[in-house]
Enzyme design. Sequence first.
Site, PDB file in Angstrom:
ATOM      1  CG  ASP A  51      56.373  42.289  23.423  1.00  0.00           C
ATOM      2  OD1 ASP A  51      57.585  42.309  23.173  1.00  0.00           O
ATOM      3  OD2 ASP A  51      55.900  41.826  24.475  1.00  0.00           O
ATOM      4  CG  ASP A  69      59.852  37.065  24.438  1.00  0.00           C
ATOM      5  OD1 ASP A  69      59.784  36.136  23.620  1.00  0.00           O
ATOM      6  OD2 ASP A  69      60.918  37.645  24.729  1.00  0.00           O
ATOM      7  CG  ASP A  79      53.535  41.022  27.604  1.00  0.00           C
ATOM      8  OD1 ASP A  79      54.312  41.543  26.783  1.00  0.00           O
ATOM      9  OD2 ASP A  79      53.909  40.134  28.394  1.00  0.00           O
TER      10      ASP A  79
END
Length: 187
Positions: free
Chosen positions: A6, A8, A137
């Site tokens: 990922d 961000d 996240d």
Amino acid sequence: MIILIDQDGVLADFEHAFLAAWRDRHPAIAPVAYEDRKSFNLLDDYPPELRGKAEAIYTAPGFIRELPPVPGAIEAFKELLALGMDLRICTSPLHQYENCVAEKFLWVERHLGRAATERIVMTRDKTLVRGDILIDDKPTVKGAVAQPSWRHIVYDAPYNRHVADRPRMVWTDWRNVLAGQLYAADA
């Protein structure tokens, strides 16, 4: 092995950049401290009357492009490539995507080089992307595919610490976490 990473919150430090921008724009209003974040969706942690101010920060031109890297992320990415891993930056655009999409590409080019832009997979549904591991996240990654091909490694953040049924990592311990996952895949 295909490792999906990922952008961000894992490669790009969205959270701390947001806090710095908030303090700069709204010095009289305390932001929600990083360690006090409870929801993956940043707006959910703010009262309704402040959500417009928050959204204006992260949708502003230049915000995504100027995010600093998460400490250790760039070095780990380059080392994983050198080890022969097939890395893909698997990222979702914001719902208000006008600045976000191009700026994600510009961020990758700036921090990882132009060739790395060929590794970007941008989608609202990561379950459709084939891979062996997804480092993200987001506490729960859902979509059209109930059983994605990848195993989810949770990149540690305050808003995902309730997740206990998946491996978790930060860039300071990626070697140990990924070694365990690679070993499990060979078993």
